[in-house]
Design a protein around this motif. Structure first.
Motif, mmCIF file in Angstrom:
data_model
loop_
_atom_site.group_PDB
_atom_site.id
_atom_site.type_symbol
_atom_site.label_atom_id
_atom_site.label_comp_id
_atom_site.label_asym_id
_atom_site.label_seq_id
_atom_site.Cartn_x
_atom_site.Cartn_y
_atom_site.Cartn_z
ATOM 1 N N HIS A 1 0.850 -1.194 0.000
ATOM 2 C CA HIS A 1 0.000 0.000 0.000
ATOM 3 C C HIS A 1 0.890 1.249 0.000
ATOM 4 N N GLY A 2 1.908 1.257 0.869
ATOM 5 C CA GLY A 2 2.830 2.397 0.931
ATOM 6 C C GLY A 2 3.585 2.582 -0.372
ATOM 7 N N LEU A 3 4.043 1.482 -0.951
ATOM 8 C CA LEU A 3 4.820 1.587 -2.196
ATOM 9 C C LEU A 3 3.952 2.062 -3.355
ATOM 10 N N THR A 4 2.713 1.558 -3.440
ATOM 11 C CA THR A 4 1.862 1.972 -4.560
ATOM 12 C C THR A 4 1.417 3.437 -4.422
ATOM 13 N N ASN A 5 1.356 3.926 -3.186
ATOM 14 C CA ASN A 5 1.051 5.361 -3.013
ATOM 15 C C ASN A 5 2.205 6.220 -3.510
ATOM 16 N N LEU A 6 3.418 5.735 -3.279
ATOM 17 C CA LEU A 6 4.587 6.523 -3.668
ATOM 18 C C LEU A 6 4.959 6.310 -5.138
ATOM 19 N N LEU A 7 4.670 5.120 -5.640
ATOM 20 C CA LEU A 7 5.016 4.795 -7.025
ATOM 21 C C LEU A 7 3.763 4.288 -7.743
ATOM 22 N N PRO A 8 2.828 5.196 -8.057
ATOM 23 C CA PRO A 8 1.580 4.731 -8.665
ATOM 24 C C PRO A 8 1.896 3.930 -9.942
ATOM 25 N N GLY A 9 1.193 2.858 -10.098
ATOM 26 C CA GLY A 9 1.399 2.069 -11.318
ATOM 27 C C GLY A 9 2.440 0.986 -11.172
#
Ligand SMILES: Nc1ncnc2c1ncn2[C@@H]1O[C@H](COP(=O)(O)OP(=O)(O)OP(=O)(O)O)[C@@H](O)[C@H]1O
Ligand SMILES: [Mg+2]
Length: 281
Positions: A210-218
């Motif tokens: 969740h944290g990674l996808t918020n920072l790196l959308p896609g």
């Protein structure tokens, strides 16, 4: 020990420093503002050279109050839990901040406090800041090692409880691959068995992805989750859960309570020779 009667005292719970190598009172004296990493009402984090040889990072939780102090004394101090979880990781060879000392006490400027001293990892920045600044590995290939570390952590029975990019440190170098270190295990729970493929691991992974996808959308996390050891079905389940997952205070408290009970039950089962009870997803 009665901290409210001893302003300016620190009682050491565990230490790996040679005895007499420094005065414990040094530890809660915050040096100049340049050394501060974080300065909030309840939490202070700063760098300090102890005995002028060991570069350390000191984290202090303060203004805990007498009721909290007694509650923590009964159920173990937060810094003690973090210290012990980090010791487990360190001895299993999982990259993490190496714990050196924990203690609690009181001082006029802080009130009651707990401190944790860890060895400073040189040349690191937290993954959240690094990804925001664009200086961190932003391709899944570079993040694979992180998921190796998370798998190792779960294999030695540690549930992190706050596995967010800000609680992962990363070394940055133009030529070499990044190294990731797990830190901030204040919410960790130690199970007496491997927790990979359990609901605990599921929530740690959910929080990280969740944290990674918020920072790196896609970003496509499938390769990362597969490197961790999840099969196609578990990856699909995690992705489905991610769509509606929100890390609320209520959820975090509920999980912490539930997992602490499971850890206790599992430990007793093991002690009574009944085998381990794993909550498998
Ligand atoms: N061993 C270490 N070596 C180098 N830097 C560290 C180390 N431990 C902590 N830090 C630095 O201190 C920061 C805060 O540490 P930590 O996450 O343990 O405290 P925190 O109170 O939970 O902070 P936050 O709420 O920002 O997560 C980290 O982001 C990192 O920059
Ligand atoms: Mg943190």
């Amino acid at each position: 020990m009665q901290p409210w009667h001893n302003p300016g005292r620190l009682s050491v719970g565990a230490s790996r420093f040679a005895s007499g190598s420094f005065h414990t009172e040094e530890l809660f004296i915050v040096p100049d503002a340049k050394a501060l990493i974080k300065s909030e009402k309840r939490t202070l984090v700063w760098r300090k050279a102890i005995g002028d040889i060991e570069a350390t990072v000191i984290k202090m939780y303060r203004h805990r109050g007498i009721v909290n102090w007694h509650r923590e004394r009964l159920f173990n101090f937060r810094v003690q839990r973090e210290y012990e979880a980090l010791r487990v990781l360190e001895s299993a060879g999982v990259p993490c901040s190496v714990p050196l000392l924990w203690g609690c006490g009181s001082a006029a400027e802080h009130g009651c406090f707990e401190i944790l001293v860890t060895r400073e990892i040189p040349g690191v920045t937290n993954l959240k800041e690094a990804l925001r600044a664009g200086t961190a590995p932003a391709v899944p290939d570079d993040l694979l090692m992180l998921f190796d570390a998370v798998r190792q952590m779960h294999q030695c029975g540690i549930y992190h409880g706050a596995l967010l990019p800000k609680n992962i440190l990363v070394t940055l170098g133009p030529q070499r691959r990044p190294t990731f270190y797990l830190i901030d295990l204040i919410k960790a729970i130690h199970f007496p068995n491997n927790v990979q493929r359990t609901v605990m691991a599921h929530y740690d992974l959910l929080s990280l992805v969740h944290g990674l996808t918020n920072l790196l959308p896609g970003i496509n996390c499938d390769a990362l989750l597969s490197r961790y050891g999840l099969g196609q079905t578990a990856i699909r389940e995690l992705r489905d859960h991610l769509v509606w997952y929100r890390s609320t205070r209520y959820l975090r408290n509920r999980l912490a309570f539930q997992f602490k009970i499971w850890a206790l039950v599992t430990r007793w089962h093991k002690r009574l020779g009944l085998g381990t009870r794993e909550k498998v997803v």
